[in-house]
Design a protein around this motif. Structure first.
Motif, PDB file in Angstrom:
ATOM      1  N   PRO A  14       8.373   5.981 -10.019  1.00 36.44           N
ATOM      2  CA  PRO A  14       8.485   6.555  -8.673  1.00 36.44           C
ATOM      3  C   PRO A  14       7.689   5.802  -7.617  1.00 36.44           C
ATOM      4  N   ARG A  15       6.762   4.924  -8.049  1.00 30.86           N
ATOM      5  CA  ARG A  15       6.005   4.095  -7.101  1.00 30.86           C
ATOM      6  C   ARG A  15       5.385   2.921  -7.852  1.00 30.86           C
ATOM      7  N   LEU A  16       4.832   1.978  -7.102  1.00 31.78           N
ATOM      8  CA  LEU A  16       4.185   0.820  -7.726  1.00 31.78           C
ATOM      9  C   LEU A  16       2.941   1.258  -8.501  1.00 31.78           C
ATOM     10  N   PHE A  17       2.670   0.588  -9.618  1.00 32.58           N
ATOM     11  CA  PHE A  17       1.465   0.858 -10.391  1.00 32.58           C
ATOM     12  C   PHE A  17       0.773  -0.451 -10.734  1.00 32.58           C
ATOM     13  N   ASP A  18      -0.479  -0.340 -11.123  1.00 29.09           N
ATOM     14  CA  ASP A  18      -1.271  -1.502 -11.515  1.00 29.09           C
ATOM     15  C   ASP A  18      -0.805  -1.971 -12.894  1.00 29.09           C
ATOM     16  N   MET A  29      12.245   4.691  -4.027  1.00 29.06           N
ATOM     17  CA  MET A  29      12.239   3.747  -5.134  1.00 29.06           C
ATOM     18  C   MET A  29      13.622   3.644  -5.777  1.00 29.06           C
ATOM     19  N   ARG A  30      14.337   4.745  -5.838  1.00 27.34           N
ATOM     20  CA  ARG A  30      15.683   4.688  -6.413  1.00 27.34           C
ATOM     21  C   ARG A  30      16.575   3.781  -5.569  1.00 27.34           C
ATOM     22  N   ASN A  31      16.502   3.917  -4.259  1.00 31.76           N
ATOM     23  CA  ASN A  31      17.320   3.079  -3.383  1.00 31.76           C
ATOM     24  C   ASN A  31      16.923   1.603  -3.472  1.00 31.76           C
ATOM     25  N   LYS A  76       0.822  -1.213   0.000  1.00 33.37           N
ATOM     26  CA  LYS A  76       0.000   0.000   0.000  1.00 33.37           C
ATOM     27  C   LYS A  76       0.851   1.255   0.000  1.00 33.37           C
ATOM     28  N   ASN A  77       1.858   1.274   0.839  1.00 30.79           N
ATOM     29  CA  ASN A  77       2.706   2.463   0.938  1.00 30.79           C
ATOM     30  C   ASN A  77       3.535   2.666  -0.321  1.00 30.79           C
ATOM     31  N   MET A  78       4.041   1.570  -0.911  1.00 34.69           N
ATOM     32  CA  MET A  78       4.833   1.706  -2.128  1.00 34.69           C
ATOM     33  C   MET A  78       3.971   2.133  -3.320  1.00 34.69           C
ATOM     34  N   ARG A  79       2.663   1.932  -3.218  1.00 35.10           N
ATOM     35  CA  ARG A  79       1.744   2.403  -4.257  1.00 35.10           C
ATOM     36  C   ARG A  79       1.362   3.855  -4.053  1.00 35.10           C
ATOM     37  N   LEU A  80       1.258   4.290  -2.806  1.00 35.29           N
ATOM     38  CA  LEU A  80       0.689   5.606  -2.522  1.00 35.29           C
ATOM     39  C   LEU A  80       1.731   6.686  -2.256  1.00 35.29           C
ATOM     40  N   ILE A  81       2.853   6.312  -1.661  1.00 38.05           N
ATOM     41  CA  ILE A  81       3.868   7.313  -1.313  1.00 38.05           C
ATOM     42  C   ILE A  81       4.715   7.642  -2.540  1.00 38.05           C
ATOM     43  N   LEU A  82       4.764   8.909  -2.885  1.00 37.94           N
ATOM     44  CA  LEU A  82       5.576   9.348  -4.023  1.00 37.94           C
ATOM     45  C   LEU A  82       6.904   9.873  -3.482  1.00 37.94           C
ATOM     46  N   ASP A  83       7.853   8.950  -3.321  1.00 42.85           N
ATOM     47  CA  ASP A  83       9.176   9.294  -2.792  1.00 42.85           C
ATOM     48  C   ASP A  83      10.220   8.696  -3.729  1.00 42.85           C
TER      49      ASP A  83
END
Length: 414
Positions: free
Chosen positions: A313-317, A281-283, A270-277
């Motif tokens: 930048p984050r997980l997508f469907d 994701m680069r790390n 959930k967090n990897m889908r919603l948080i735009l950081d």
């Protein structure tokens, strides 16, 4: 007054019966003659039915379509439109990978993998896309039908009019990729169905200019769990989950990473889908690459990745996009139009084996060309279109159920 004896009545009845039988036999003979004549005429029509095949795009799908069409006895001419030059095609540096089924299909078209630069590993053949295109281009002088290869020619509305005025029946194949405009210009609907693959994903790519383009086998890693506590993400609920799958593929210069996980409601997902950081994701991708890279590859550092790595930048469907209308017939121009390859269906996610889905649609092209060339009635035309449409829909259905699991999540290689 006339009278008839019993003998006369019997003779009369016999004569009438004989005459009726003669009429019946004559009618039957005429029907048989008509059926045989019609069958013979239809057979002659089928034998002599011809069409012109027009191909837009000279990539792997377009050139493979050309080879298939050149082997079809109902094709009397082939025209190809390609925006790029031959030199640009053969210099395409990105990697291409063929699975076992596609290799067998291409071998049936006399593609000799033993005489092509590349290598087999775990039933998959890896090569550079330019090498494959050059191999097919070198076969063109030997095709047995007239070929008009229009290189460095963009397909525009003017070209549509040029195709429509070609004599006789035409079968036009839009093979210009997911961003191509040929299918729309030719009259196919631009609507796509969006089908979820029931998974989330993210991708990353790197262009390492100091490396040459040497094909490399893909590498898959399963059950990856990321500790993202530094970003305020609790990962404790992932301990019993299957975790992420990482796929590392591409050549030594153009490296790609695909990260995927079946849909779940875990806090990490959930967090990897919603948080735009972007730094998070680069790390993740830096750590994935450094842990899973080949022994011959150097580690990535954050400074280099900041400048050179492109990533989600984050997980997508993860979705499969299927064109709603993949085949049409235009009576005024006597022209069939078909979308092939990524012009018909594509992912929003790279798997490294994407070309195989694109080529699957060509496995029934021979039959479709025969049906299109020989169509005489409206029913024949509809039958050819229905066959092609069902085949296209079937490819999408198979890939929704098996494509992503086989190319990403499976531990075996097909």
């Amino acid at each position: 007054m006339l009278t008839m004896t019993t003998c006369d009545v019997q003779s009369y009845r016999s004569a009438v019966s004989a005459l009726a039988m003669q009429h019946l036999m004559l009618t039957a003979a005429m029907v048989v003659l008509f059926v045989c004549t019609k069958s013979y005429v239809n057979q002659l029509r089928r034998q002599h039915a011809r069409c012109t095949v027009v191909i837009i795009g000279a990539g792997p799908v377009g050139l493979t379509s050309l080879i298939i069409a050149s082997r079809n006895p109902h094709v009397n001419r082939i025209v190809v439109y390609e925006e790029a030059s031959r030199l640009a095609l053969v210099n395409r540096a990105h990697q291409i990978a063929f699975d076992r089924k596609t290799v067998l299909f291409l071998k049936g078209l006399d593609v000799d993998f033993d005489n092509m630069e590349g290598f087999f590993e775990k039933n998959i053949f890896y090569t550079r896309i330019g090498i494959f295109l050059e191999y097919l281009l070198n076969k063109l002088p030997r095709v047995p039908v007239p070929l008009d290869l229009k290189m460095e020619t963009k397909f525009t509305r003017e070209r549509v009019q040029e195709v429509e005025t070609l004599e006789g029946r035409k079968v036009v194949l839009a093979c210009d990729g997911s961003t191509g405009e040929a299918a729309r210009l030719l009259g196919l609907s631009d609507e796509f169905e969006q089908n979820s693959c029931k998974a989330y994903g993210a991708t990353a790519s790197m262009d390492r200019a100091d490396q040459c383009c040497v094909p490399m086998a893909e590498r898959r890693y399963h059950g990856l769990i990321f500790d993202l506590a530094a970003y305020g993400i609790d990962t404790s609920d992932m301990q019993d989950a299957s975790g992420f799958t990482l796929k590392l593929f591409g050549s030594s210069r153009y490296r790609y990473m695909s990260l995927a996980i079946p849909k779940s409601e875990s806090m990490l997902v959930k967090n990897m889908r919603l948080i735009l950081d972007r730094s998070m994701m680069r790390n993740i991708f830096i750590k994935c690459f450094n842990s899973c890279r080949a022994s011959s590859e150097s580690e990535l550092n954050e400074t280099w990745a900041l400048r050179n790595m492109k990533f989600s930048p984050r997980l997508f469907d993860i979705k499969l996009f299927q064109r709603r209308e993949t085949v049409a017939y235009f009576e005024d121009a006597d022209m069939f139009v078909c979308a092939e390859g990524e012009a018909a269906r594509c992912y929003n996610f790279q798997t490294g084996l994407d070309v195989n889905m694109a080529l699957k649609g060509l496995m029934t092209l021979h039959g479709m060309l025969e049906m299109a060339a020989c169509s005489q009635t409206e029913y024949d035309v509809m039958s050819a279109m229905v066959m092609k449409a069902r085949d296209s829909a079937g490819i999408s259905k198979v890939y929704l159920s098996k494509g992503l699991p086989q190319s990403i999540f499976s531990t075996s290689f097909s």
